[in-house]
Design a protein around this motif. Structure first.
Motif, PDB file in Angstrom:
ATOM      1  N   LEU A 191       0.999  -1.325   0.437  1.00  0.00           N
ATOM      2  CA  LEU A 191       0.426  -0.249   0.207  1.00  0.00           C
ATOM      3  C   LEU A 191       0.720   1.177   0.030  1.00  0.00           C
ATOM      4  CD1 LEU A 191      -2.690  -1.107   2.919  1.00  0.00           C
ATOM      5  CD2 LEU A 191      -2.369  -1.226   0.309  1.00  0.00           C
ATOM      6  N   ASP A 192       0.575   2.112  -1.091  1.00  0.00           N
ATOM      7  CA  ASP A 192       1.764   2.885  -0.875  1.00  0.00           C
ATOM      8  C   ASP A 192       0.858   4.365  -0.199  1.00  0.00           C
ATOM      9  OD1 ASP A 192       3.418   4.744  -2.469  1.00  0.00           O
ATOM     10  OD2 ASP A 192       2.616   4.426  -3.917  1.00  0.00           O
ATOM     11  N   PHE A 193       1.774   4.405   0.770  1.00  0.00           N
ATOM     12  CA  PHE A 193       1.123   5.507   1.891  1.00  0.00           C
ATOM     13  C   PHE A 193       2.612   5.397   3.059  1.00  0.00           C
ATOM     14  CE2 PHE A 193      -0.490   2.606   4.190  1.00  0.00           C
ATOM     15  CZ  PHE A 193      -0.597   2.956   5.720  1.00  0.00           C
ATOM     16  N   PRO A 194       2.802   6.543   3.204  1.00  0.00           N
ATOM     17  CA  PRO A 194       4.065   6.509   4.756  1.00  0.00           C
ATOM     18  C   PRO A 194       3.834   5.909   6.075  1.00  0.00           C
ATOM     19  CG  PRO A 194       3.371   8.484   4.464  1.00  0.00           C
ATOM     20  CD  PRO A 194       2.758   7.684   3.538  1.00  0.00           C
ATOM     21  N   PHE A 197      -0.160   8.500  13.389  1.00  0.00           N
ATOM     22  CA  PHE A 197      -1.113   8.401  13.237  1.00  0.00           C
ATOM     23  C   PHE A 197      -1.267  10.191  12.320  1.00  0.00           C
ATOM     24  CE2 PHE A 197      -5.767   8.702  13.139  1.00  0.00           C
ATOM     25  CZ  PHE A 197      -6.177   7.943  12.104  1.00  0.00           C
ATOM     26  N   ARG A 198      -1.238  10.874  13.231  1.00  0.00           N
ATOM     27  CA  ARG A 198      -1.907  11.942  12.259  1.00  0.00           C
ATOM     28  C   ARG A 198      -0.783  12.168  11.217  1.00  0.00           C
ATOM     29  NH1 ARG A 198      -1.278  14.416  17.806  1.00  0.00           N
ATOM     30  NH2 ARG A 198       0.912  15.395  17.004  1.00  0.00           N
ATOM     31  N   ASP A 199       0.510  11.730  10.735  1.00  0.00           N
ATOM     32  CA  ASP A 199       1.162  12.214  10.121  1.00  0.00           C
ATOM     33  C   ASP A 199       0.823  11.003   8.472  1.00  0.00           C
ATOM     34  OD1 ASP A 199       2.704  13.717  10.556  1.00  0.00           O
ATOM     35  OD2 ASP A 199       4.130  12.511  11.091  1.00  0.00           O
ATOM     36  N   MET A 200       0.447   9.725   9.137  1.00  0.00           N
ATOM     37  CA  MET A 200      -0.131   8.456   7.829  1.00  0.00           C
ATOM     38  C   MET A 200      -1.986   8.986   7.860  1.00  0.00           C
ATOM     39  SD  MET A 200       0.265   5.003   9.713  1.00  0.00           S
ATOM     40  CE  MET A 200       0.366   4.986  11.954  1.00  0.00           C
ATOM     41  N   ALA A 201      -2.456   9.887   8.504  1.00  0.00           N
ATOM     42  CA  ALA A 201      -3.993  10.493   8.675  1.00  0.00           C
ATOM     43  C   ALA A 201      -3.738  11.416   7.400  1.00  0.00           C
ATOM     44  CB  ALA A 201      -4.729  10.876   9.217  1.00  0.00           C
ATOM     45  N   THR A 202      -2.716  12.519   7.440  1.00  0.00           N
ATOM     46  CA  THR A 202      -2.634  13.319   6.805  1.00  0.00           C
ATOM     47  C   THR A 202      -2.356  13.375   5.575  1.00  0.00           C
ATOM     48  OG1 THR A 202      -1.879  14.619   8.313  1.00  0.00           O
ATOM     49  CG2 THR A 202      -1.527  15.825   6.841  1.00  0.00           C
ATOM     50  N   ALA A 203      -1.508  11.825   5.005  1.00  0.00           N
ATOM     51  CA  ALA A 203      -0.886  11.326   3.745  1.00  0.00           C
ATOM     52  C   ALA A 203      -2.207  10.805   3.231  1.00  0.00           C
ATOM     53  CB  ALA A 203       0.150  10.611   4.149  1.00  0.00           C
ATOM     54  N   LEU A 204      -3.389  10.579   4.000  1.00  0.00           N
ATOM     55  CA  LEU A 204      -4.138   9.126   3.506  1.00  0.00           C
ATOM     56  C   LEU A 204      -5.373  10.450   2.619  1.00  0.00           C
ATOM     57  CD1 LEU A 204      -3.839   6.423   5.389  1.00  0.00           C
ATOM     58  CD2 LEU A 204      -3.689   5.898   2.949  1.00  0.00           C
ATOM     59  N   PRO A 264      16.928   4.631   0.160  1.00  0.00           N
ATOM     60  CA  PRO A 264      16.147   3.226  -0.225  1.00  0.00           C
ATOM     61  C   PRO A 264      14.504   3.005  -0.481  1.00  0.00           C
ATOM     62  CG  PRO A 264      17.019   3.134   1.880  1.00  0.00           C
ATOM     63  CD  PRO A 264      17.270   4.332   1.356  1.00  0.00           C
ATOM     64  N   GLY A 265      13.664   2.668  -1.391  1.00  0.00           N
ATOM     65  CA  GLY A 265      12.596   2.799  -0.979  1.00  0.00           C
ATOM     66  C   GLY A 265      11.906   3.550  -1.275  1.00  0.00           C
ATOM     67  N   ARG A 266      10.370   3.665  -0.949  1.00  0.00           N
ATOM     68  CA  ARG A 266       9.603   4.844  -1.217  1.00  0.00           C
ATOM     69  C   ARG A 266       9.857   6.627  -0.320  1.00  0.00           C
ATOM     70  NH1 ARG A 266       4.539   2.645   1.614  1.00  0.00           N
ATOM     71  NH2 ARG A 266       6.538   1.730   3.576  1.00  0.00           N
ATOM     72  N   VAL A 267       9.753   7.398  -1.150  1.00  0.00           N
ATOM     73  CA  VAL A 267       9.589   8.601  -0.729  1.00  0.00           C
ATOM     74  C   VAL A 267       8.847   9.126  -0.920  1.00  0.00           C
ATOM     75  CG1 VAL A 267      11.694  10.345  -1.075  1.00  0.00           C
ATOM     76  CG2 VAL A 267      12.110   8.567  -1.872  1.00  0.00           C
ATOM     77  N   TYR A 268       9.076  10.185   0.141  1.00  0.00           N
ATOM     78  CA  TYR A 268       7.707  11.003   0.809  1.00  0.00           C
ATOM     79  C   TYR A 268       7.831  12.344   0.946  1.00  0.00           C
ATOM     80  CZ  TYR A 268       4.958   6.572   0.197  1.00  0.00           C
ATOM     81  OH  TYR A 268       4.720   4.959  -0.204  1.00  0.00           O
ATOM     82  N   ALA A 269       8.686  12.355   1.182  1.00  0.00           N
ATOM     83  CA  ALA A 269       9.270  13.335   2.025  1.00  0.00           C
ATOM     84  C   ALA A 269      11.181  13.575   1.903  1.00  0.00           C
ATOM     85  CB  ALA A 269       9.095  14.318   3.693  1.00  0.00           C
ATOM     86  N   PRO A 270      11.848  15.307   1.760  1.00  0.00           N
ATOM     87  CA  PRO A 270      12.916  15.326   1.105  1.00  0.00           C
ATOM     88  C   PRO A 270      13.791  14.161   2.311  1.00  0.00           C
ATOM     89  CG  PRO A 270      11.793  17.876   0.832  1.00  0.00           C
ATOM     90  CD  PRO A 270      10.423  16.091   1.963  1.00  0.00           C
ATOM     91  N   PRO A 271      15.251  14.442   1.810  1.00  0.00           N
ATOM     92  CA  PRO A 271      15.993  13.506   2.810  1.00  0.00           C
ATOM     93  C   PRO A 271      16.437  14.284   4.239  1.00  0.00           C
ATOM     94  CG  PRO A 271      17.187  14.116   0.831  1.00  0.00           C
ATOM     95  CD  PRO A 271      15.553  14.683   0.619  1.00  0.00           C
ATOM     96  N   ALA A 272      16.458  13.773   5.231  1.00  0.00           N
ATOM     97  CA  ALA A 272      17.336  14.876   6.119  1.00  0.00           C
ATOM     98  C   ALA A 272      18.590  14.570   6.141  1.00  0.00           C
ATOM     99  CB  ALA A 272      16.738  14.610   7.748  1.00  0.00           C
ATOM    100  N   LEU A 273      19.871  14.674   4.789  1.00  0.00           N
ATOM    101  CA  LEU A 273      20.193  13.802   4.890  1.00  0.00           C
ATOM    102  C   LEU A 273      21.730  15.096   5.873  1.00  0.00           C
ATOM    103  CD1 LEU A 273      22.656  12.879   3.973  1.00  0.00           C
ATOM    104  CD2 LEU A 273      22.938  14.082   1.745  1.00  0.00           C
TER     105      LEU A 273
END
Length: 455
Positions: free
Chosen positions: A161-164, A223-230, A400-409
């Motif tokens: 399922l394509d969500f974070p 959960f709030r972050d997931m709910a926002t993405a969904l 690596p993998g699915r990217v949903y946000a800019p990297p914190a490098l």
């Protein structure tokens, strides 16, 4: 012959639960942040007996062969979304490949469907499950090769399922688990392409409430972050798991280790990358053949194709990867295969480096970055020069993998990785004094914890 036993809160079942927990369960869950406690499992069985779950339900099933526990599953039925969640399904190593997993899955799915018919007088709508993400970094070695696990669940009809998805901490002494992916199998024909996002959000909400005992899921930051993405989409796209790990047989991949395949790779390299300041001589590939952390692959559309049409050259650094050359030509070009090739590369890097920040790639100034951005690559806003020759060039980074946000490098991580690039890729004897690293260091923020700026 395997038989199944669903546990209750009776003393004999609780003793069987303890024996299973102390042996197979602890072994199969090496990450303590992913483990449910034995006390909680026993408490859930007691709550079920008292009717605490209401229209919801909870199941612990043990698979037995010759009196020994060789398999187990824990699952939850959630009445509000009319879905089931498989918390885990595990098979003892000695019984893998015998069909025990498929039988246990069918038994578990049947229990959840019975729950749905009892609660709503209709079939179950979908089943979701947690799985270690085969394209996510982890500090611990998995008990089963994550690519193998993904392909098993693919054969069982499940998709990513394509969500974070992030599992919140199971207790105050544990941390959230970020290396999981939620997979699912819709049981309604109209959900075959995508599961409605409100159903996924409701399932996660109720799962946290009933299975993780988070009384107010809306107060959980995860959960709030997931709910926002969904909330940004109507339906959650489903990722075929074989394609997700680059194993869906859309190309034939061969390591270019023997002389003939190496020669074929060099022919393709010469024909694809014109000589110039941003390309390396073939002698660099010959030198890299002796490096155990270098991979050179050729790709064909089918095994019968006489010559390769694709090429991948990359390095596994101590904490990151470096993609030297990726090429898809002829029948592989414009066929939607770049993401699958990158997935194959990332699973290879993760098999060598369980803790992987991500990977870097150099991009010539006139090269279109759109295909790389589509993959989740970000261009770093840094003054970077390819060391031989001293050539200004764009530097890309991808987690690596699915990217949903800019990297914190961080700047410290970037400098450490580029030092490794200079050493392993460019054979620089003293990377810390090299102009590439000195120029980069001077242009970055002084704080080692500062984030690298992006373009």
């Amino acid at each position: 012959m395997i038989t199944f036993r669903e546990l209750t809160d009776e003393s004999g079942d609780l003793a069987a639960l303890r024996a299973f927990y102390d042996t197979l369960y602890v072994t199969e869950f090496p990450d303590p942040d992913e483990r449910e406690s034995l006390a909680n499992m026993a408490d859930y069985l007691r709550r079920k007996h008292r009717g605490w779950y209401g229209r919801n339900s909870y199941h612990i099933v043990l698979g037995l062969a010759d009196g020994a526990v060789v398999a187990a599953s824990i699952s939850d039925y959630l009445a509000e979304p009319n879905t089931g969640v498989i918390e885990f399904l595990l098979i003892a190593p000695a019984c893998r490949g015998t069909g025990a997993g498929r039988k246990l899955l069918a038994h578990t799915e049947s229990l959840l469907d019975e729950d749905a018919r009892r609660a709503h007088d209709r079939p179950l709508d979908a089943i979701l499950a947690e799985m270690n993400d085969p394209l996510a970094t982890s500090a611990r070695t998995d008990n089963l090769d994550p690519v193998t696990r993904a392909l098993i669940w693919h054969r069982w009809g499940y998709r990513g399922l394509d969500f974070p998805y992030v599992q919140p901490a199971l207790s105050p002494d544990q941390d959230p688990v970020t290396n999981l992916i939620l997979i699912g199998k819709p049981l309604r024909a109209d959900w075959s392409a995508a599961i409605p996002a409100p159903i996924v959000a409701s399932t996660v909400h109720e799962y946290l409430r009933w299975a993780m005992r988070i009384d107010e899921p809306d107060a959980s930051p995860e959960f709030r972050d997931m709910a926002t993405a969904l909330g940004r989409t109507d339906g959650v796209a489903q990722l075929p798991l074989d394609r997700y790990v680059g194993r869906d047989d859309t190309f034939d991949l061969r390591p270019a280790t023997d002389a003939d395949e190496f020669a074929a790779a060099m022919t393709l390299y010469r024909n694809t990358f014109a000589p110039g300041p941003a390309t390396v001589p073939e002698s660099a590939f010959r030198r890299a053949r002796a490096d155990p952390d270098h991979r050179l692959w050729t790709l064909r559309r089918t095994p019968a194709d006489p010559a390769p049409a694709g090429l991948a050259s990359f390095f596994a650094l101590p904490a990151a990867g470096f993609a030297g050359y990726l090429a898809l030509t002829g029948p592989l070009r414009h066929a939607g295969l770049l993401r699958r090739l990158v997935a194959r590369m990332e699973t290879e890097l993760l098999s060598q480096r369980h803790h992987l920040r991500g990977w870097y790639a150099e991009l010539a100034p006139d090269t279109d970055a759109a295909p790389f951005r589509h993959l989740g690559c970000h261009e770093l806003a840094v003054d970077y020069h390819q060391p031989a020759p001293d050539l200004p060039i764009r530097l890309l980074f991808k987690a690596p993998g699915r990217v949903y946000a800019p990297p914190a490098l961080t700047t410290a991580d970037l400098l450490a990785d580029i030092e490794d690039v200079l050493t392993s890729v460019y054979a620089v004897a003293d990377p810390r004094t090299h102009p590439t690293l000195r120029r980069l260091r001077d242009a970055l923020p002084d704080s080692p914890e500062a984030l690298v700026p992006l373009r």
